[in-house]
Scaffold this motif. Structure first.
Motif, PDB file in Angstrom:
ATOM      1  N   ASN A 389      -2.229   1.505   4.305  1.00  0.00           N
ATOM      2  CA  ASN A 389      -2.066   2.005   3.124  1.00  0.00           C
ATOM      3  C   ASN A 389      -2.968   0.032   2.171  1.00  0.00           C
ATOM      4  O   ASN A 389      -2.224   0.101   1.397  1.00  0.00           O
ATOM      5  CB  ASN A 389      -0.794   1.693   1.640  1.00  0.00           C
ATOM      6  CG  ASN A 389      -0.658   3.212   1.461  1.00  0.00           C
ATOM      7  OD1 ASN A 389      -1.206   4.389   1.882  1.00  0.00           O
ATOM      8  ND2 ASN A 389       0.346   3.718   1.153  1.00  0.00           N
ATOM      9  N   ALA A 390      -3.556   0.078   2.800  1.00  0.00           N
ATOM     10  CA  ALA A 390      -4.249  -1.323   2.344  1.00  0.00           C
ATOM     11  C   ALA A 390      -5.553  -1.172   2.654  1.00  0.00           C
ATOM     12  O   ALA A 390      -6.223   0.223   2.407  1.00  0.00           O
ATOM     13  CB  ALA A 390      -4.456  -2.253   3.411  1.00  0.00           C
ATOM     14  N   MET A 391      -6.597  -2.124   1.832  1.00  0.00           N
ATOM     15  CA  MET A 391      -7.386  -2.197   1.658  1.00  0.00           C
ATOM     16  C   MET A 391      -8.189  -2.097   3.577  1.00  0.00           C
ATOM     17  O   MET A 391      -8.719  -2.369   3.686  1.00  0.00           O
ATOM     18  CB  MET A 391      -8.772  -2.987   1.219  1.00  0.00           C
ATOM     19  CG  MET A 391      -8.339  -4.246   1.660  1.00  0.00           C
ATOM     20  SD  MET A 391      -9.197  -5.418   1.290  1.00  0.00           S
ATOM     21  CE  MET A 391      -9.171  -7.002   1.672  1.00  0.00           C
ATOM     22  N   TYR A 392      -9.889  -1.272   2.705  1.00  0.00           N
ATOM     23  CA  TYR A 392     -10.911  -1.028   3.713  1.00  0.00           C
ATOM     24  C   TYR A 392     -12.489  -1.370   3.753  1.00  0.00           C
ATOM     25  O   TYR A 392     -12.554  -0.097   3.092  1.00  0.00           O
ATOM     26  CB  TYR A 392     -10.435   0.359   4.832  1.00  0.00           C
ATOM     27  CG  TYR A 392     -10.893   0.377   5.938  1.00  0.00           C
ATOM     28  CD1 TYR A 392     -10.206  -0.346   6.959  1.00  0.00           C
ATOM     29  CD2 TYR A 392     -12.313   1.575   6.081  1.00  0.00           C
ATOM     30  CE1 TYR A 392     -10.756  -0.412   8.169  1.00  0.00           C
ATOM     31  CE2 TYR A 392     -12.900   0.593   7.132  1.00  0.00           C
ATOM     32  CZ  TYR A 392     -12.939   0.620   8.555  1.00  0.00           C
ATOM     33  OH  TYR A 392     -13.347   0.442   9.816  1.00  0.00           O
ATOM     34  N   ASN A 529      -6.222  -1.205  -6.991  1.00  0.00           N
ATOM     35  CA  ASN A 529      -6.254  -2.278  -6.523  1.00  0.00           C
ATOM     36  C   ASN A 529      -6.580  -2.368  -5.280  1.00  0.00           C
ATOM     37  O   ASN A 529      -7.025  -3.765  -4.623  1.00  0.00           O
ATOM     38  CB  ASN A 529      -4.581  -2.448  -6.085  1.00  0.00           C
ATOM     39  CG  ASN A 529      -3.739  -2.560  -7.423  1.00  0.00           C
ATOM     40  OD1 ASN A 529      -4.111  -2.912  -8.156  1.00  0.00           O
ATOM     41  ND2 ASN A 529      -2.392  -1.701  -6.989  1.00  0.00           N
ATOM     42  N   MET A 530      -7.159  -1.598  -4.389  1.00  0.00           N
ATOM     43  CA  MET A 530      -7.776  -1.946  -3.128  1.00  0.00           C
ATOM     44  C   MET A 530      -8.860  -2.472  -3.885  1.00  0.00           C
ATOM     45  O   MET A 530      -9.531  -3.645  -2.798  1.00  0.00           O
ATOM     46  CB  MET A 530      -8.524  -0.711  -2.623  1.00  0.00           C
ATOM     47  CG  MET A 530      -9.306   0.838  -3.380  1.00  0.00           C
ATOM     48  SD  MET A 530      -9.137   2.178  -2.547  1.00  0.00           S
ATOM     49  CE  MET A 530      -9.429   3.400  -4.131  1.00  0.00           C
ATOM     50  N   LYS A 578       3.976   0.121   6.106  1.00  0.00           N
ATOM     51  CA  LYS A 578       4.507  -0.123   5.061  1.00  0.00           C
ATOM     52  C   LYS A 578       4.838   1.589   4.289  1.00  0.00           C
ATOM     53  O   LYS A 578       5.468   2.117   3.759  1.00  0.00           O
ATOM     54  CB  LYS A 578       3.161  -0.020   3.748  1.00  0.00           C
ATOM     55  CG  LYS A 578       2.521  -1.669   3.909  1.00  0.00           C
ATOM     56  CD  LYS A 578       1.430  -1.542   3.336  1.00  0.00           C
ATOM     57  CE  LYS A 578       1.635  -3.070   2.750  1.00  0.00           C
ATOM     58  NZ  LYS A 578      -0.445  -3.067   2.202  1.00  0.00           N
ATOM     59  N   ILE A 579       4.658   2.626   5.578  1.00  0.00           N
ATOM     60  CA  ILE A 579       4.900   3.856   5.229  1.00  0.00           C
ATOM     61  C   ILE A 579       6.387   4.393   5.806  1.00  0.00           C
ATOM     62  O   ILE A 579       6.951   5.105   5.709  1.00  0.00           O
ATOM     63  CB  ILE A 579       3.589   4.759   6.230  1.00  0.00           C
ATOM     64  CG1 ILE A 579       2.519   4.734   6.490  1.00  0.00           C
ATOM     65  CG2 ILE A 579       4.144   6.248   6.294  1.00  0.00           C
ATOM     66  CD1 ILE A 579       2.101   4.836   4.435  1.00  0.00           C
ATOM     67  N   LYS A 580       6.274   3.431   6.571  1.00  0.00           N
ATOM     68  CA  LYS A 580       8.303   3.576   7.005  1.00  0.00           C
ATOM     69  C   LYS A 580       8.869   2.767   6.419  1.00  0.00           C
ATOM     70  O   LYS A 580      10.029   3.419   5.469  1.00  0.00           O
ATOM     71  CB  LYS A 580       8.607   2.554   8.045  1.00  0.00           C
ATOM     72  CG  LYS A 580       7.606   3.210   9.996  1.00  0.00           C
ATOM     73  CD  LYS A 580       8.021   2.131  10.852  1.00  0.00           C
ATOM     74  CE  LYS A 580       9.683   1.877  10.988  1.00  0.00           C
ATOM     75  NZ  LYS A 580       9.967   1.107  12.210  1.00  0.00           N
TER      76      LYS A 580
END
Length: 862
Positions: A389-392, A529-530, A578-580
């Motif tokens: 869930n971070a920018m790529y 937000n990305m 983050k998924i955890k």
């Protein structure tokens, strides 16, 4: 016999030595006779010491002489052969041979000759010449270009070591005039001197002290037959001079070149700090504006000029494609009447980003930001979401402006790189920039378009719908995952403000509410937000020239991919961190739910405030949270526990660490220096035409009144300007004083109109045509002064309308129209804004120089 022969040989050797010395002396005298009178030659002559050979053994007995001590058997033989001859030779070698002389690369280790062939002074001179000549053969040059003369060695200026605080000396050699001038400037300014160049051309450079009566000067001129410049006149004595604190010779050009290393070590050095550094090091006074200009020039020296950067843009593109094969680099130029084209756009998409994005979700955020550099323009970006869930980052482009044409050009290249065939499966998140929606409609008509809710709320506030309650109602409707819940939230908003409800209903719900989002991309984001994170990520590069900008972005992306790759290799768990965290939060909420099993795969979940059905086989829940994100919700986790299974097994594969490693397994390769780039034979492009805006360049964006303050001001909020509302017409934007509907305002008429519309309906109308009024007629009246103003709005002091209209300017009134009745008596003052004040209408006519008829005069006198 042998003794006689030996004496004869020794005498012959001594005679030869004396003969050589005599011949050398004769040769020297012959050389002197052939030297011209206008030549000066230094000849070094040194008499060598004769070796002191001991001839005493000649007087001794034959037995004591080692050369004659031979056996009786070989006494009469001229050439005897015995076993001890080698031993005697060894003893003679040890006695007379110098062991310090090098033989075949080896130096002997014995005693040395006491007698020297050369004196110490001559030996040092010879060794010095050989050592200097071996290091640099260019030292043996003549100042006057004659090979017959001995060149005096003058000091040479070294800019690497002496440029900081140079010392001037007579005979000092500079490589160029520019270097000599800068050294003189630095020498004077470092010592608080004020100087002036009274001679400055291609053949001389002369500087003097500005102080009257001071004898200090320096004269530099080029060397004949050479491009170097030499100090040929210098007086270092200062008289009647002192340290000058307010030195007018300090220029921003010199400051920028001198303190360029300060900004290389600290690019974010502020103007005030830089000014303090200048004043403390030079002990002088420098203004803030001068320090600001010096800072900009130092940065330009460090980064290169704008034209230099654009001249290498073709070579840079070739280097990117060489170092990163299969990457997309598109350079668009604009042809003009000139020989060189002009830079227009540049698109970059690395092969590592293409391959890594294939493992991400089909969500792309697009955004544009302005560039703060000297070339202007905008930066368009396309950013995805990685498994954590971070920018790529995917691709970016530099364009001249944000419009439909630039967005269509950027998105068409992105579509070709990512092979976006199934449009319905892709989702685009944006802020609805200029021209972006028409570009989506033309290129991706079947794709899902989402609009950032934060920008939606900003537009809502701009149209007058403000307040925390409306903001909470908007976000509640946006977070609703079911259509029934969305409708209920909208009804609550309608109860708060019906106008706000009507305004929001016009916005398509599938662009900003989760209840209408598609479940294919497995992403429920409501904010862009990305892209905002990427803009903040590249913030240090946005104020740089184009090559530095592109290289900074590439380095940031290259480092980020490597850091994420190394970080993920250390994860020894199944899901990304983050998924955890999201799953742990849902697990905590699932403890409040009660599962009821329908069959092996279907469950009914009773929660604290709701009730939903879960289908584990199709991986669906009636709350739609699991469907939208791919992460089990609290209802799903309760059903999974009922089957004695773990929730991690039901998380979508896109969130696993293995997928994360596949995203970042490809690397962006580095590039060589500019001198190693491939050379393009095409003409280099010119920089785009960018007009510098007045004032200091803007570095910070404009913040909304309700936004938190910037990092530079953490103690005070920004003042919120209040909107004005008129008390008469009720329109926002002005007050009652400036309202156009105020009473008593005179109607404006164009020059040349005979009468106002109201006089056409009246039966008692009198129109008098007046002669033009000029400045001379006004000056003839001593009691009247007419100021020069552009326009004179007319109003009366009383509340009743007397029907007077002046048309024209203060110095040229073309007509006066009066509408009065027979019984009216004009005795109230008529005030003309700007200085004219007429008590009665006859005074007005008299001031204007109007000739009245008897009939008109009698009618007005009544």
């Amino acid at each position: 016999m042998i003794n006689k022969r030996l004496n004869f040989g020794i005498n012959l050797g001594i005679a030869c030595i004396w003969a050589v010395l005599v011949l050398r002396q004769i040769l020297i005298y012959g050389i002197i006779n052939h030297i011209g009178k206008n030549r000066v030659v230094e000849i070094f002559v040194e008499h060598l010491n004769e070796p002191e050979i001991d001839f005493s053994f000649l007087d001794n007995d034959n037995n004591s002489n080692p050369l004659l001590s031979q056996s009786s058997e070989s006494e009469c033989d001229d050439f005897g052969d015995s076993d001890y001859d080698m031993e005697e030779d060894d003893r003679l070698f040890e006695k007379w041979v110098d062991h310090d002389i090098e033989f075949d690369g080896e130096v002997g280790k014995g005693k040395s000759f006491d007698n020297q062939l050369f004196s110490d002074e001559m030996q040092n001179m010879i060794e010095g010449e050989h050592s200097e000549g071996g290091e640099n053969s260019d030292e043996f040059q003549s100042v006057h270009g004659s090979d017959d003369e001995v060149t005096p060695k003058f000091p040479k200026f070294n800019p690497k070591t002496e440029n900081k605080n140079p010392d001037l000396n007579l005979g000092l050699i500079f490589s160029s005039k520019k270097e000599a001038k800068f050294a003189i400037e630095t020498h004077c300014l470092r010592r608080g001197m004020m100087y002036k160049f009274d001679r400055n051309d291609h053949r001389r450079l002369r500087a003097r002290c500005k102080k009257e009566g001071c004898e200090w000067y320096v004269y530099v001129s080029p060397i004949q037959g050479d491009k170097s410049w030499q100090v040929k006149g210098y007086n270092s004595v200062h008289s009647k001079c002192s340290w000058n604190y307010n030195n007018n010779n300090i220029r921003s050009r010199w400051l920028g070149k001198t303190f360029v290393k300060k900004f290389k070590n600290n690019p974010k050095l502020g103007t005030n700090e830089f000014r303090s550094e200048i004043c403390s090091s030079l002990k002088c006074n420098v203004s803030k504006q001068q320090a600001y200009r010096a800072k900009q020039k130092a940065i330009n020296i460090l980064l290169g000029s704008l034209k230099e950067q654009f001249s290498t843009i073709r070579n840079y593109c070739l280097e990117l494609m060489r170092s990163n094969p299969r990457s997309t680099v598109v350079l668009k130029l604009t042809d003009n009447d000139e020989v060189q084209p002009t830079f227009s756009r540049l698109y970059v998409c690395f092969e590592a980003c293409k391959q890594g994005f294939k493992n991400c979700r089909r969500v792309i955020g697009v955004d544009g930001c302005f560039l703060k550099g000297p070339q202007g323009g905008h930066l368009l970006t396309a950013v995805g979401v990685d498994p954590n869930n971070a920018m790529y980052p995917i691709a970016y482009a530099i364009v001249e402006n944000e419009n439909k044409d630039s967005w269509v050009w950027f998105l068409s290249l992105l579509q070709s790189d990512l092979e976006l065939d199934e449009e319905y499966a892709w989702t685009f998140m944006s802020d609805k920039q200029k021209g972006l929606i028409p570009a989506f409609e033309s290129l991706f008509p079947n794709a899902e378009n989402r609009f950032c809710v934060r920008h939606l709320h900003s537009n809502m506030k701009r149209d007058g719908f403000t307040g925390q309650s409306l903001k909470n109602a908007l976000w509640a409707a946006a977070r609703a995952t079911r259509i029934e819940e969305f409708k209920a939230r909208m009804e609550q908003l309608k109860e708060l403000d019906e106008d706000a409800y009507n305004w929001l209903v016009k916005k398509p719900a599938n662009q900003w509410s989760r209840s209408h989002f598609s479940t294919l991309p497995k992403c429920d984001i409501l904010l862009n937000n990305m892209c905002e994170s990427f803009n903040a990520f590249i913030l240090p590069a946005r104020d740089k020239p184009i090559i530095t900008l592109l290289e900074t972005i590439r380095n940031l992306l290259m480092i980020r991919m490597q850091v994420n790759r190394d970080k993920a290799r250390k994860w020894d768990f199944l899901l990304c961190p983050k998924i955890k965290s999201v799953l742990a939060k849902n697990i905590k909420e699932a403890a409040e739910c009660i599962p009821i099993k329908s069959d092996d795969w279907h469950f009914q979940i009773i929660g604290p405030f709701d009730q939903h059905n879960v289908d584990l086989l199709s991986r669906s829940c009636s709350c739609r949270r699991w469907d939208l994100t791919g992460i089990p919700c609290r209802h799903t986790i309760s059903a999974i526990w009922c089957r004695n299974e773990v929730p991690e097994d039901y998380v979508h594969d896109v969130y696993k660490v293995s997928t994360y490693l596949r995203c970042y397994e490809h690397a962006i390769q580095g590039v060589n220096g500019a001198e190693l780039w491939p050379k393009c034979e095409l003409p280099p492009p010119l920089p785009p035409k960018y007009e510098n805006k007045p004032g200091r360049p803007k570095k910070m964006r404009r913040r909304q009144p309700d936004e938190p303050p910037a990092a530079t001001n953490t103690t005070r909020l920004k003042k919120c300007s209040k909107s004005l509302k008129c008390g008469k017409c009720g329109v926002v934007g002005h007050n009652a004083r400036t309202c156009n509907k105020r009473s008593g305002q005179a109607e404006e008429m164009p020059i040349g109109t005979s009468q106002p519309p109201s006089t056409q309906e009246s039966n008692h109308t009198q129109s008098t045509s007046l002669e033009p009024f000029n400045a001379q007629s006004a000056s003839s009246q001593p009691s009247t002064t007419v100021p020069r103003r552009k326009k004179l709005p007319v109003r009366k002091a009383g509340s009743k309308n007397m029907g007077l209209k002046l048309v024209g300017k203060s110095n040229n009134i073309s007509s006066v129209n009066v509408n009065v009745t027979q019984s009216s008596r004009i005795n109230s003052p008529i005030i003309v804004r700007g200085g004219m004040n007429f008590i009665t209408l006859p005074n007005l006519r008299a001031a204007l120089g109007t000739q009245q008829t008897e009939k008109g005069q009698s009618s007005h006198d009544k």
